[in-house]
Design a protein around this motif. Structure first.
Motif, short mmCIF file in Angstrom:
data_model
loop_
_atom_site.label_atom_id
_atom_site.label_comp_id
_atom_site.label_asym_id
_atom_site.label_seq_id
_atom_site.Cartn_x
_atom_site.Cartn_y
_atom_site.Cartn_z
N ARG A 39 0.38 -1.04 -0.05
CA ARG A 39 0.06 -0.19 -0.08
C ARG A 39 0.68 1.36 0.21
O ARG A 39 1.88 1.14 1.10
CB ARG A 39 -1.15 -0.18 1.27
CG ARG A 39 -1.60 1.46 1.80
CD ARG A 39 -3.00 1.43 2.41
NE ARG A 39 -2.27 1.10 3.79
CZ ARG A 39 -2.20 2.13 4.34
NH1 ARG A 39 -1.32 3.04 4.14
NH2 ARG A 39 -1.79 1.77 5.98
N TYR A 51 5.61 1.64 8.01
CA TYR A 51 5.34 0.14 7.65
C TYR A 51 6.86 0.21 7.23
O TYR A 51 7.35 1.36 7.28
CB TYR A 51 4.42 -0.08 6.65
CG TYR A 51 2.81 -0.69 7.17
CD1 TYR A 51 2.59 -1.53 7.08
CD2 TYR A 51 2.00 0.48 7.33
CE1 TYR A 51 1.55 -1.77 7.47
CE2 TYR A 51 0.51 0.30 7.27
CZ TYR A 51 0.53 -1.06 7.64
OH TYR A 51 -0.94 -1.78 8.08
N TYR A 79 0.21 -7.50 2.67
CA TYR A 79 0.85 -7.21 3.98
C TYR A 79 1.75 -8.17 4.63
O TYR A 79 0.77 -9.58 4.32
CB TYR A 79 -0.36 -6.96 4.65
CG TYR A 79 -1.21 -5.24 4.87
CD1 TYR A 79 -2.29 -5.53 4.14
CD2 TYR A 79 -0.59 -4.00 5.32
CE1 TYR A 79 -2.75 -3.99 3.48
CE2 TYR A 79 -1.43 -2.36 4.95
CZ TYR A 79 -2.43 -3.08 3.61
OH TYR A 79 -2.99 -2.01 3.88
P1 5GP Z 1 -3.87 0.01 7.23
O1 5GP Z 1 -4.16 -0.20 5.70
O2 5GP Z 1 -5.17 0.18 7.83
O3 5GP Z 1 -2.62 -0.26 8.01
O4 5GP Z 1 -4.10 -1.95 7.76
C1 5GP Z 1 -5.09 -2.57 6.23
C2 5GP Z 1 -5.70 -4.11 6.80
O5 5GP Z 1 -3.91 -4.90 7.46
C3 5GP Z 1 -5.96 -3.98 9.27
O6 5GP Z 1 -6.71 -4.65 9.30
C4 5GP Z 1 -4.36 -4.74 9.95
O7 5GP Z 1 -4.17 -5.58 10.73
C5 5GP Z 1 -3.87 -5.73 8.46
N1 5GP Z 1 -2.44 -6.29 8.45
C6 5GP Z 1 -1.33 -4.81 8.75
N2 5GP Z 1 -0.18 -5.46 8.69
C7 5GP Z 1 -0.39 -6.48 9.02
C8 5GP Z 1 0.42 -7.57 8.74
O8 5GP Z 1 1.34 -8.01 7.90
N3 5GP Z 1 -0.55 -8.64 8.14
C9 5GP Z 1 -1.41 -9.07 7.48
N4 5GP Z 1 -2.31 -10.18 7.52
N5 5GP Z 1 -1.74 -7.95 8.47
C10 5GP Z 1 -1.99 -6.88 7.92
#
Ligand code: 5GP
Ligand code: ADP
Length: 203
Positions: A39, A51, A79
């Motif tokens: 992202r 990140y 992710y």
């Molecule tokens: P955001 O884009 O809002 O930062 O995160 C979106 C979603 O991705 C959230 O539900 C977050 O918990 C999940 N997420 C973030 N990092 C990881 C990861 O390393 N592994 C997984 N499986 N989900 C992640």
């Protein structure tokens, strides 16, 4: 004392980052794994702090070389939690927080049986949408996609050990802190101390 993995999940905008940030300031010995994602960074986010922002090719190469403890596609982006970042946090026996989705939570639980799974719920879907909008980091399309996903994602909370309702943020922080602190008081986690100080073996 051996470190414990605490998985924190919940729909986007429910308050995970806010809770994690406070917890890391308030509780000693609590690490956090920085995930990799394809992202684009939000205006408030920094490389290597929020990140590791990588392109899809790099992410796919890391999957091929088995660099991830777990990875998933969430909201159309990849992710993942790298072995590097998890090992770095756990090498000193620290507890560690993972902000990952419910697919990731399942993988972590199957690899690390003792991990503790915590799901952060918003007070309602209406409040969740309001928070996403007021955060001001996502466009309308993204918000509507995340809301659709939230309705599906929330059903997974039943597989978690704990749920936190994030209505009042301070209260949600206190409740999450209580989970970490009570886990640290488990007899099993203190068996070495009990043996060394009192000569008692925990069966
Ligand atoms: P955001 O884009 O809002 O930062 O995160 C979106 C979603 O991705 C959230 O539900 C977050 O918990 C999940 N997420 C973030 N990092 C990881 C990861 O390393 N592994 C997984 N499986 N989900 C992640
Ligand atoms: P997540 O990490 O789950 O995506 P954030 O921590 O970024 O969620 O929170 C989303 C938005 O909601 C942020 O603007 C944050 O300041 C706000 N927020 C978090 N918890 C609360 C709360 N209990 N009451 C009101 N606003 C909150």
């Amino acid at each position: 004392m051996e470190g414990r993995i605490f998985v924190i999940s919940g729909p986007s905008g429910t308050g995970k980052s806010s809770i994690i940030k406070a917890l890391r300031n308030q509780v000693n010995g609590l690490g956090y794994t920085i995930s990799h994602t394809t992202r684009a960074p939000r205006s408030t986010e920094q490389e290597g702090v929020d990140y590791h922002f990588v392109d899809r090719d790099r992410f796919l190469r890391m999957i091929d070389s088995e660099g991830f403890v777990e990875w998933a596609e969430v909201y159309g982006h990849l992710y993942g939690t790298s072995f590097c970042s998890l090992n770095e946090q756990m090498s000193e026996g620290s507890d560690v927080l993972l902000d990952i989705d419910s697919q990731g939570a399942d993988h972590v639980r199957s690899r690390f049986e003792s991990s503790v799974l915590v799901y952060v719920l918003p007070p309602s879907l209406e409040v969740l949408e309001k928070r996403l909008r007021e955060r001001g980091t996502d466009d309308e399309n993204t918000i509507s996609r995340r809301m659709d996903e939230a309705i599906r994602e929330i059903k997974n909370c039943t597989r978690y050990d704990y749920v936190i309702i994030n209505e009042d943020l301070e209260c949600a922080i206190e409740h999450t802190k209580a989970i970490v602190v009570s886990d640290r008081c488990r007899t099993k986690r203190n068996e070495r101390l009990i043996r060394d100080r009192f000569g008692i073996r925990v069966p």
